[in-house]
Design an enzyme around this catalytic site. Sequence first.
Site, PDB file in Angstrom:
ATOM      1  N   PRO A   2       0.832  -1.216   0.000  1.00  0.00           N
ATOM      2  CA  PRO A   2       0.000   0.000   0.000  1.00  0.00           C
ATOM      3  C   PRO A   2       0.866   1.266   0.000  1.00  0.00           C
ATOM      4  CG  PRO A   2      -0.590  -1.487   1.804  1.00  0.00           C
ATOM      5  CD  PRO A   2       0.669  -2.021   1.200  1.00  0.00           C
ATOM      6  N   GLU A   3       0.507   2.226  -0.860  1.00  0.00           N
ATOM      7  CA  GLU A   3       1.212   3.508  -0.926  1.00  0.00           C
ATOM      8  C   GLU A   3       0.259   4.608  -0.438  1.00  0.00           C
ATOM      9  OE1 GLU A   3       3.143   3.887  -4.791  1.00  0.00           O
ATOM     10  OE2 GLU A   3       3.413   1.725  -4.882  1.00  0.00           O
ATOM     11  N   LYS A  66       3.554   6.346   4.563  1.00  0.00           N
ATOM     12  CA  LYS A  66       2.767   5.114   4.460  1.00  0.00           C
ATOM     13  C   LYS A  66       2.358   4.598   5.843  1.00  0.00           C
ATOM     14  CE  LYS A  66       5.535   3.760   0.440  1.00  0.00           C
ATOM     15  NZ  LYS A  66       6.519   2.779  -0.025  1.00  0.00           N
ATOM     16  N   ARG A 287      14.287  -3.401  -7.574  1.00  0.00           N
ATOM     17  CA  ARG A 287      12.845  -3.223  -7.765  1.00  0.00           C
ATOM     18  C   ARG A 287      12.521  -3.155  -9.252  1.00  0.00           C
ATOM     19  NH1 ARG A 287      10.280  -1.102  -3.227  1.00  0.00           N
ATOM     20  NH2 ARG A 287       8.409  -1.710  -4.356  1.00  0.00           N
TER      21      ARG A 287
END
Length: 299
Positions: A2-3, A66, A287
């Site tokens: 979740p961002e 976050k 990433r």
Amino acid sequence: MPELPEVETIVKGLKKTVLGRKIEDVWSDTPKITRVFKKGEMKSDFPGFKNEVKGKKILKIGRRGKNILFFLSEGKILLVHLKMTGHFLFGKWRMENGKQKSLSKGPLAEDPMNRFIRAVFYLGKEKQLALCDLRKFAKMELWDGKDLKNSKVFSSLGPEPLSAGFTFKKFKDVLKNKKGRIKQVLMDQTVIAGIGNIYSDEALFAAKIHPLKRTFSLKEKELERIYSAVKKVLKQGLDKKGESFSDFRTVSGEKGEFDSFRQVYRREGDPCFKCKKPIKRIKIGGRSSCFCPKCQPES
Ligand SMILES: [Zn+2]
């Protein structure tokens, strides 16, 4: 993971459901998720956590980057980082065969992503708040307000990109002298708080900037485009109540609607909506980054 838009969606849901309620008890079968900060140290301590949280009222709920912040009575703050797969659900559960089973109908009971209940807060009048987390990486930390304010992890967070104070000048200031690739710099929480893999990919596509570009080499015009794009995609994510490619759910257990609006994230090999060229995926610092090689040229 979740961002900002997903975490803010959860915070909005929490304000509507648990704000003002008193925590009567806590249950958890995953003690490592709960921690207490005491005497300068963060320790995994479920009995201590339960003891301190019991009887506290939820006075205020907020977000920083976050992180979700529950401001409790007696100056305590419960800081929650959802990490990979964590999300909060508001409903009612009962133990059955060693597992928490949802007594509510709909997505809370039916969506398999809502079945990994690791902790339950009992909030009186049969209301419960549960932490659901498939991977068990979420962290719920109990802090004294003062300790948290002075903590390194908290004070090192960069500015909030959707706040009024986040002007173009501020954006340029935080990016000044950054040597990294723009994709990595945007995801660095000490530079800007709340952006991760999804919204950095989407922002760079909207700004027509290649993710490997060196931040210091960006021109004023390019920086302007990234600045506007960051705000635009985060607002769009928030409007659509976040993404749900994988496990994110709202407090009522429903999926977000951002998935059908994304342009590049997790679209490797699919045609770009603008130019039809296949979306490419590369690795940057471990990433993944998805981008359109034609719309986001390297030079
Ligand atoms: Zn394209």
